[in-house]
Design an enzyme around this catalytic site. Structure first.
Site, PDB file in Angstrom:
ATOM      1  N   LEU A 105     151.184  48.581  37.958  1.00 41.41           N
ATOM      2  CA  LEU A 105     152.469  49.111  38.396  1.00 41.41           C
ATOM      3  C   LEU A 105     152.739  48.501  39.760  1.00 41.41           C
ATOM      4  CD1 LEU A 105     152.276  52.928  37.523  1.00 41.41           C
ATOM      5  CD2 LEU A 105     154.015  51.337  36.689  1.00 41.41           C
ATOM      6  N   ASP A 106     153.995  48.250  40.064  1.00 43.85           N
ATOM      7  CA  ASP A 106     154.331  47.693  41.371  1.00 43.85           C
ATOM      8  C   ASP A 106     153.878  48.638  42.478  1.00 43.85           C
ATOM      9  OD1 ASP A 106     155.575  45.593  40.039  1.00 43.85           O
ATOM     10  OD2 ASP A 106     157.516  46.603  40.033  1.00 43.85           O
TER      11      ASP A 106
END
Length: 261
Positions: A105-106
């Site tokens: 995930l960013d």
């Protein structure tokens, strides 16, 4: 299953090295079936043995699966060169050697992230042929427009010319600025780039499911829980996007996103 040495059993399921295990045993910090053991070369049945190190139980499963509700500000890596990693959020007694984030995930995104030391399962999960659907809740800067549904379904072309596989999007019932998105791929900043291509901007993003594995409401941001192998297999079960959106708690999505305003 064939018997194994106690030190091998513990080493494969924790971050302790065999030399550290030997030292802990000498200090009386290791118990086997409730009794202190001072030698680590004893043979045990890995399926039934109850071992503890410093009061923490050692799981019998060869692999560990941790579901983290990732907060913002952490990178999905085992290397901290790009900032604090999600590994720091996993309690020491839940970590094992070789544990890593299965997917990413960013840094500024939140939500469901699986960490494991099971490389084979991670390969199954991340293989392009699997196309495991992932569902996100997003808070948009501008109200959701109905034409997004067809545009996402037809496969968007991003600003740099890269094309996306068909995806599903749906407005949340409790807000004009909240939406659900289902993707079957994982390009860099994909959700944000997709909404940018239709003239909107993602302010907050949270992943709430991986395949049929749904992030529990009770798992607070920054917390993690251990999964059983049968729970992990939910990753590969089909899910109904519309049914998921209809059944997903409006309180969950609204509380977390509205509080982030």
């Amino acid at each position: 299953m064939a018997s194994v040495r106690l030190d091998k059993f513990i080493s494969e399921r924790t971050e302790y090295t065999r030399s550290q295990i030997k030292e802990l045993a000498a200090k009386g910090k290791i118990t086997l079936d409730g009794a202190v053991v001072k030698r680590c070369d004893v043979k045990i049945d890995p399926d039934t043995a109850r071992a503890e190190v410093c009061g923490n139980a050692v799981g019998n499963s060869r692999f560990r699966y941790i579901l983290l509700n990732k907060p913002q500000g952490y990178v999905c890596s085992t290397d901290d060169k790009d900032g604090e990693t999600v590994m720091k959020l996993i309690p020491e007694n839940m970590r094992t050697k070789g544990m890593f984030p299965a997917g990413r995930l960013d840094k500024d995104s939140m939500g469901a992230l699986l960490l494991t030391d099971d490389g084979e399962l991670a390969h199954r999960m991340l293989s392009p042929r699997r196309h495991i659907p992932k569902v996100y809740i997003v808070k948009l800067a501008r109200p959701f427009e109905n034409n997004y549904v067809n545009k996402f379904r037809d496969g968007l072309t991003l600003a740099d010319g890269e094309t996306c596989l068909p995806a599903r999007v749906r407005k949340a019932e409790n807000s004009d600025n909240l939406a659900f998105v289902e993707l079957c791929e994982g390009k860099y900043h994909q959700v944000k780039r997709m909404f940018a291509s239709v003239g909107n901007h993602v302010e907050v993003l949270m992943r709430v499911s991986l395949g049929g594995l749904v992030l529990p409401e009770k798992l607070a941001i920054g917390e993690c829980m251990e999964l059983l192998h049968k729970d992990v297999e939910n990753l590969f079960k089909e899910s109904d996007f519309d049914a998921f959106c209809q059944g997903f708690s409006a309180v969950f999505s609204a509380n977390f996103l509205i509080n982030k305003m």
